[in-house]
Design a protein around this motif. Sequence first.
Motif, PDB file in Angstrom:
ATOM      1  N   ALA A 560     -11.374 -12.000  -6.194  1.00  0.00           N
ATOM      2  CA  ALA A 560     -10.765 -12.172  -4.874  1.00  0.00           C
ATOM      3  C   ALA A 560      -9.356 -12.710  -4.988  1.00  0.00           C
ATOM      4  CB  ALA A 560     -11.629 -13.098  -4.012  1.00  0.00           C
ATOM      5  N   GLY A 561      -9.097 -13.512  -6.005  1.00  0.00           N
ATOM      6  CA  GLY A 561      -7.768 -14.071  -6.145  1.00  0.00           C
ATOM      7  C   GLY A 561      -6.731 -13.045  -6.516  1.00  0.00           C
ATOM      8  N   GLU A 562      -7.139 -11.976  -7.155  1.00  0.00           N
ATOM      9  CA  GLU A 562      -6.187 -10.956  -7.583  1.00  0.00           C
ATOM     10  C   GLU A 562      -5.953  -9.917  -6.504  1.00  0.00           C
ATOM     11  OE1 GLU A 562      -4.491 -10.981 -10.319  1.00  0.00           O
ATOM     12  OE2 GLU A 562      -5.434 -12.798 -11.103  1.00  0.00           O
ATOM     13  N   ARG A 563      -6.884  -9.759  -5.605  1.00  0.00           N
ATOM     14  CA  ARG A 563      -6.783  -8.713  -4.592  1.00  0.00           C
ATOM     15  C   ARG A 563      -6.066  -9.263  -3.361  1.00  0.00           C
ATOM     16  NH1 ARG A 563      -9.854  -4.125  -3.406  1.00  0.00           N
ATOM     17  NH2 ARG A 563      -9.756  -3.499  -1.218  1.00  0.00           N
ATOM     18  N   THR A 564      -5.082  -8.529  -2.863  1.00  0.00           N
ATOM     19  CA  THR A 564      -4.313  -8.959  -1.704  1.00  0.00           C
ATOM     20  C   THR A 564      -4.281  -7.861  -0.663  1.00  0.00           C
ATOM     21  OG1 THR A 564      -2.221  -8.139  -2.586  1.00  0.00           O
ATOM     22  CG2 THR A 564      -2.856 -10.402  -3.173  1.00  0.00           C
ATOM     23  N   ILE A 565      -4.036  -8.275   0.567  1.00  0.00           N
ATOM     24  CA  ILE A 565      -3.892  -7.306   1.646  1.00  0.00           C
ATOM     25  C   ILE A 565      -2.666  -6.443   1.416  1.00  0.00           C
ATOM     26  CG2 ILE A 565      -3.519  -7.070   4.132  1.00  0.00           C
ATOM     27  CD1 ILE A 565      -5.107  -9.588   4.548  1.00  0.00           C
ATOM     28  N   GLN A 566      -1.671  -7.005   0.763  1.00  0.00           N
ATOM     29  CA  GLN A 566      -0.468  -6.228   0.487  1.00  0.00           C
ATOM     30  C   GLN A 566      -0.779  -5.025  -0.383  1.00  0.00           C
ATOM     31  OE1 GLN A 566       2.236  -7.194   1.985  1.00  0.00           O
ATOM     32  NE2 GLN A 566       3.585  -5.586   1.251  1.00  0.00           N
ATOM     33  N   ASP A 567      -1.689  -5.193  -1.340  1.00  0.00           N
ATOM     34  CA  ASP A 567      -2.095  -4.047  -2.153  1.00  0.00           C
ATOM     35  C   ASP A 567      -2.735  -2.968  -1.289  1.00  0.00           C
ATOM     36  OD1 ASP A 567      -1.194  -5.376  -4.347  1.00  0.00           O
ATOM     37  OD2 ASP A 567      -3.158  -6.081  -4.997  1.00  0.00           O
ATOM     38  N   ASP A 568      -3.563  -3.395  -0.349  1.00  0.00           N
ATOM     39  CA  ASP A 568      -4.197  -2.426   0.540  1.00  0.00           C
ATOM     40  C   ASP A 568      -3.160  -1.677   1.381  1.00  0.00           C
ATOM     41  OD1 ASP A 568      -6.526  -3.443  -0.469  1.00  0.00           O
ATOM     42  OD2 ASP A 568      -6.920  -4.753   1.243  1.00  0.00           O
ATOM     43  N   LEU A 569      -2.146  -2.400   1.824  1.00  0.00           N
ATOM     44  CA  LEU A 569      -1.105  -1.762   2.618  1.00  0.00           C
ATOM     45  C   LEU A 569      -0.310  -0.758   1.790  1.00  0.00           C
ATOM     46  CD1 LEU A 569       0.224  -4.808   4.666  1.00  0.00           C
ATOM     47  CD2 LEU A 569      -1.198  -2.931   5.485  1.00  0.00           C
ATOM     48  N   VAL A 570      -0.088  -1.094   0.533  1.00  0.00           N
ATOM     49  CA  VAL A 570       0.641  -0.167  -0.338  1.00  0.00           C
ATOM     50  C   VAL A 570      -0.130   1.132  -0.495  1.00  0.00           C
ATOM     51  CG1 VAL A 570       1.466   0.205  -2.691  1.00  0.00           C
ATOM     52  CG2 VAL A 570       1.885  -1.975  -1.558  1.00  0.00           C
ATOM     53  N   VAL A 571      -1.425   1.027  -0.769  1.00  0.00           N
ATOM     54  CA  VAL A 571      -2.250   2.228  -0.933  1.00  0.00           C
ATOM     55  C   VAL A 571      -2.329   2.997   0.378  1.00  0.00           C
ATOM     56  CG1 VAL A 571      -4.550   3.060  -1.515  1.00  0.00           C
ATOM     57  CG2 VAL A 571      -3.547   1.187  -2.804  1.00  0.00           C
ATOM     58  N   ALA A 572      -2.466   2.297   1.498  1.00  0.00           N
ATOM     59  CA  ALA A 572      -2.526   2.978   2.787  1.00  0.00           C
ATOM     60  C   ALA A 572      -1.218   3.678   3.111  1.00  0.00           C
ATOM     61  CB  ALA A 572      -2.870   1.975   3.888  1.00  0.00           C
ATOM     62  N   GLY A 573      -0.094   3.114   2.662  1.00  0.00           N
ATOM     63  CA  GLY A 573       1.182   3.792   2.866  1.00  0.00           C
ATOM     64  C   GLY A 573       1.306   5.053   2.051  1.00  0.00           C
ATOM     65  N   GLN A 574       0.595   5.119   0.936  1.00  0.00           N
ATOM     66  CA  GLN A 574       0.584   6.335   0.128  1.00  0.00           C
ATOM     67  C   GLN A 574      -0.435   7.346   0.641  1.00  0.00           C
ATOM     68  OE1 GLN A 574      -0.391   4.579  -3.601  1.00  0.00           O
ATOM     69  NE2 GLN A 574       1.707   3.977  -4.096  1.00  0.00           N
ATOM     70  N   GLY A 579      -6.408   4.150   1.682  1.00  0.00           N
ATOM     71  CA  GLY A 579      -6.249   2.764   2.086  1.00  0.00           C
ATOM     72  C   GLY A 579      -7.447   2.235   2.846  1.00  0.00           C
ATOM     73  N   LEU A 580      -7.997   3.057   3.733  1.00  0.00           N
ATOM     74  CA  LEU A 580      -9.181   2.631   4.474  1.00  0.00           C
ATOM     75  C   LEU A 580     -10.376   2.442   3.548  1.00  0.00           C
ATOM     76  CD1 LEU A 580      -8.856   4.917   7.632  1.00  0.00           C
ATOM     77  CD2 LEU A 580      -8.483   2.450   7.509  1.00  0.00           C
ATOM     78  N   ILE A 581     -10.519   3.316   2.565  1.00  0.00           N
ATOM     79  CA  ILE A 581     -11.603   3.156   1.593  1.00  0.00           C
ATOM     80  C   ILE A 581     -11.421   1.841   0.829  1.00  0.00           C
ATOM     81  CG2 ILE A 581     -12.600   4.078  -0.519  1.00  0.00           C
ATOM     82  CD1 ILE A 581     -13.447   5.660   1.806  1.00  0.00           C
ATOM     83  N   ARG A 582     -10.196   1.580   0.438  1.00  0.00           N
ATOM     84  CA  ARG A 582      -9.924   0.351  -0.321  1.00  0.00           C
ATOM     85  C   ARG A 582     -10.187  -0.880   0.528  1.00  0.00           C
ATOM     86  NH1 ARG A 582      -6.839  -1.226  -4.836  1.00  0.00           N
ATOM     87  NH2 ARG A 582      -5.911  -3.287  -4.601  1.00  0.00           N
TER      88      ARG A 582
END
Length: 1524
Positions: A560-574, A579-582
């Motif tokens: 949990a410490g390594e995973r951030t919402i920002q990472d999810d936003l990056v994938v969703a932007g691609q 992104g929704l799956i992530r």
Amino acid sequence: MEGTKNHKSKILGVTPLHVSEDDAGSLVGGIIEKGFSDNQQTRPMTPPSAPRPSVLSFPVARHRSDGPHWAPKVGKFKVDNDDDFDLCMDGEEDFNGSDLTANLANPVQRKEKRSLDLRRWQGILKNDGSSLRHWKGNKSNSNPLRVSNKVNEVSCDIIGAQIYDMEEKLCHTSYSSREVEQFTANDMSPSLLNDTPGNIKDPFQMATDDEFLDASQVGGNSLESQIDAENRARLLKMSADEIAEAQAEIMTKLSPDLIKALKRRSQEKANKLKFSLSDTATGGETVSAQHAEKSSNVSVNFDFSNSHKREREVPGDKHTSKENKVTQDMDKKDNSLWNAWSKRVEHVQNLRFSLDGNMIHSNIIDGTGNTLSQNGYSTDTVSERDFLRTEGDPGAVGYTITEAVALTRSVVPGQRTLALHLIAAVLGRAIFSICQNQFSFTSNSADAYAFDDWEAIWAFALGPEPELALSLRMSLDDNHNSVILACAKAIQCALSCDMNEIIFDISENASTHSNDVFTAPVFRSRPDINVGFLRGGFWKYSAKPSNIDFIGEESGDESAGERTIQDDLVVAGQDIAAGLIRMGILPRICYLIETDPSAPLEECLISILIAIARHSPTCAAAIMNCERLVQTVANRFTLKEHMEINPCKIKIVKLIKVLACFEKKSCLTFIKNGIFRQVTWHLYRYSFSLDHLIKSGKEVGKYSSALLVEQLRFWKVCVRYGYCISDFSDLFASICIWLSVPNVELLIENDMMSECFAITKEVYLLLDVLVGRLPNFYSVMHETVENTTQDTESLSWSHMGPVIDHALEWIHVKTIPYVSGFFGLQAKDGGYRSLQDPEVNSLLQVISSVLSFLSSVLKAVIPVDTTRLPNGNLPWIPEFVPKIGLEIIRNGYMGFFGECNINGSVLEHLFHLRLRNRQEIAIYSTCCLQGLIQVVASIDKLIQHANLKSHEALSKYLILSRDEKVLADGILKSSMVEVRGTLTTLMTSIINGCQNMHPIEVFGRGGPAPGVGVGWGASGGGYWSLKTLLAQQDARLFTYLLKVFEISTAKDSLDADEMGCLMQSINCTLAASLIVGPGNSSVFYKLLNFIFQVPVLKHLDFGIRQFLCLRKGFKPFGWNYEEEDYLLFANVLTAHFKNRWLSAKKKLKAKKETNHFSHKTKKGGHRLETIHEDVDPPNMIIQESTSLMMEWAYQRLHLPAHWFLSAISTIHLEKNANPSASHNSIEVTKGGLFFLLCIEVIPAFSTSEAFSPVKSVPVVWKLHALSVVLLFGMYVLEDEKSRDIYESLQKVYGEILDDNFFSNLSDNLVVEPLKFESDIHENYSTFMEILVEQFAAESYGDILFGRQVAIYLNRSVETSVRLTTWNALSNARVLELLPPLDECLTKAESYLEPVEDDERILEAYVKSWVSGALDKAATRNSAAFSLVLHHLSCFIFQNLAGDMLSLRNKLVKFLLRDYSHKQQHEGMLLKLIEYKKKAMIMSEFESPHYISGIDKRLQLLKEICQGNSSLMVVVEKLNSLSLH
């Protein structure tokens, strides 16, 4: 039960509030939510007063992040002196001083919302992997509305630009940026603001009036805004003379160092603001300005009118310095497609939409003259709208997309629901408009963006700025059912579920459908030098599959410490689906389905799962591996009423079918755990008949038909894998009722024709697949059938007899009501009405499926190996073979030679339907045409293989009827005229359709948006459109016609008509190759087999020789190719193109993918991985696919327009290469040159101005391909035949360049430049250095090699490439190896004019002169010396001013000093002085500014010497020499 009630505890120190009925009216408008009471609680109620407006009126929806508001906000009144706001309560003491500070408390302010920064999105599109670093790096520059020193900085920049001295170099000063800012903030005079930002006319202006207005509002009463207001007011009162005087006064007061600092800062700021969005996309993402001008549907910066001719322009014809030249190069990049697209998307952030998704074009103006959007309605205050503030209509002003997304996080459920409904409406309208290609633009409007640009709206909504995916995922966790339902509908629209299913459904209804294609957004890998920089690399997923790490309950919180919402936003932007799956949408959907949701919500959730399953193998595997999800969905099918049929059940079956298509293992799992029987039990109901369908009514019949269709499709998927074939005997009784022709009159009367025919169509398509499991008919007779694999089943021929009989009923169309009249087989069809379009669609679907089934049956009859047959002939043929043929003949399917049919044949009517504008009907009619041709061809082949040459057969032939004679002679042969006409018309349609198709690729990817399928956002749908489906269907039909209807290629010579027909066929073949998609690689394979036949290559060779004999300036070949040469070319080219364009690569599986989503990930394992664009994936094992769905990734289709250049553009520079492989590569290059010349001469045989795929490829690519050939060495040019072909190609392209040069100049049009660096690769200069190095090492002055290198010195070539080429040649001392100017590839005028004015190139010329690199070139009459002589002479001896004057003086001094030390340059310098320009076309050449007399030139040289005695001596010596 009092014990169960929750009593709120009393708050210490707070007295209860007692309100009487009379005093209740005073509370209206005075309640402050989440605040503190401003009245003393113990005081009696005062008489009611006027409602005092509060910060947030009642009822209110405050954002969760807003803090408490302590007091009403009414003007600037002071609460200290107001009795109503006495904060001192009776009986309480303020121990911590909070009462004293409460008056000064302000509401908690949210962080300022940053404006749109498309550089952030472009970084995501480039897949820079560690996107977090990219985002964080742009934070400081993401807000263009910063007010601090902004106005003064721009003003300072403008003045700095005005006083910028072109001659002075940029230098560093001791002034720091902080000192400059202090100067601009405190010491700047208002007179400096002569050119205000609103008056800037630069099309790439640094700021607009609106931006400065917004900045002033953001800044409020700040010092900067006050200074700006004073400056503007004072400027308005000043005259032009006063402003000029003030500017001169300031100039006298500024120090030189500060002026230099301002100039430098002006240049830096101008470049930064101009080109902040001009990050040039490399590789496949780089689009030239020329292409941007031609692509009217994606650019907003060009002129739509072609009636006005532009002034003549050529590269480098303006006098500019080095700095301005660099700026011009950057301006060219700013004209790229990406920058035009960025401006369109930028505009979307300010668009407002009504609640039904319509765009609000006009702004509502309040009493102060400000728009409502500038009067308090922003993202931060979007939740504060209520009926009181908006006069009863909160949605009248509309919402921007960003505001709607912000409103989804309101604390009021109604507002969240409203926002989600608005988002769904906007997305739905946008994707529908994109598919309909609705795009309007008004170029003459005052508003530069006066259009409804739904493509940009869709891309902005799904882009990284609104963070839509995160808001939707959060809303799905809401605890209000209305919000969840609205969110599910919005996600359904964001994934374009409905539009994608329409495309898939039409595709599956076609009888030629094979495999579906995954919908995940993709992009091309960057071009590589090893493939000659050709476009068309492997496709890659926009979001790397390893980044879509679905986290279930088993993952725990370890990472949990390594995973951030920002990472999810990056994938969703691609990729929004990834992104929704992530973000864990699948477990949430599983939970919602388990809670027994409402029917609308359940239907939306299943639709979302279908879209995710169609996305990619990774997402499909995520669904399969999500705990309880698939089983829960399957159970929903049976939990409800058994007999009830609803849309949810239909979609559940479709979801299971899509998952089965994803992988063979998944299909087997569904069969073993009983899901297959669970969702297809309706097929076993024998009582479900046509009468039951009609009696059930229209709505129930529609659902019943759709459910049966999906169940049959699911069964068909299992059969394609080899499963459930044995169920055919059990299910035959239930499907047999749908095989025969129903009562069409009854169906039309009850409006059930479409529903009934849909089931019949699907049954025959299922039988078509089942026939593929039949053993060969004659193999069974001889008991030589091979054993099948253990995990598959086979079918027996005994089942096919009744089915064939039922199929023949559909072939007998003359007896079917409505159908006979539809095909014109009867003059009067009993007075029946005409069929409507849906009925025509269903009829064509049934006919195409029946014909496809019969074709498959006949193919199973044709013997595989005829050598085992006695005498090579069939002893007998099955009875149904001639029966089918006779029914086709008798029912008028074909028109036969010598017969007159007034109403026309069925084939003719089908082709007329193909030419209709309705694309769906055209698709199904084309399927019917292909099925008919396949059936007829198979029948002819079987009849020819029968033993008809015996005497008994010949005697019987004489007494045969007309239909039987046609059957014996061959149906295709008897209808040759009609089939030939169909083929000719089809070729014209394909060629025209190819050029009218929208580009499949945008920015090197499938579309500009990170959606799925249609959601790629390409204009008109791009690949996911009916236009593309129709074009691909035409290509399939054309391919089959080429196979069964052979053109006369076996002849040794062809007449003019036959030659023209062959050339048209090859031209159409090249056009059809551009249509082929990922699921149609077999079509391209067959097209290659047609082109590279030995007879075809022979006729193409004959066409080349005719072309050379008829064209002036070309010499005929003195040699001929032999039979083995054609065979060698055919083999090597076929192998090369198949390997280059059809090879698909799969990743090596280091571990089982099935555990990818369920295993626990180690800490740090969630870091986003990078998708490298630079190179293609390394060579990986090509594995056999076990899926019925095709991936865009790991393959290369669609083909680029220049795909045929790959044979000569592939560089073979591998170390320790196999000698046989090197030899084979040389043969591929030789064959590629021959094939390229063959297709270049095709337009010469065309009688009309038809579209030519070869001519559509820019000549810059062809010239580049010829250069790549020389990188391999002189092996190709050492071969006589290949050398002659290479020379002919050079002459062909030279003529094209000359025609373009002179025709454009004569019409005063722009001379089209050769943009090697812009169009091919940004580092093309490196390629040129390698080419020159090879030229110096191996050419030995070869004239063909020299011509190819010299073309890069042409004036139409980019400046940077010309400079690199010249410097490389000069440094290698091989300028003398270039051929004379009159022997170059183009005429001399294109090398000499316009006169060179680029400082870098002129200095390079002089440097080569001084260094002695030109000495041998001058004696050998090389083109290099001619260029230097012309350009230096014309540049020096003309009247110049400004910077060019100083440059001329410097160059002349260099030349004179060089002559004083090197007497051998005397002749060269005299030639320079005495040089006379030849008569040219351009009128500027006779300009009076040009100094032509020798005396005047010498006088000019003396003036340049400026009294220098040593230089004057040199000039006097030249004067004496010129007199002699």
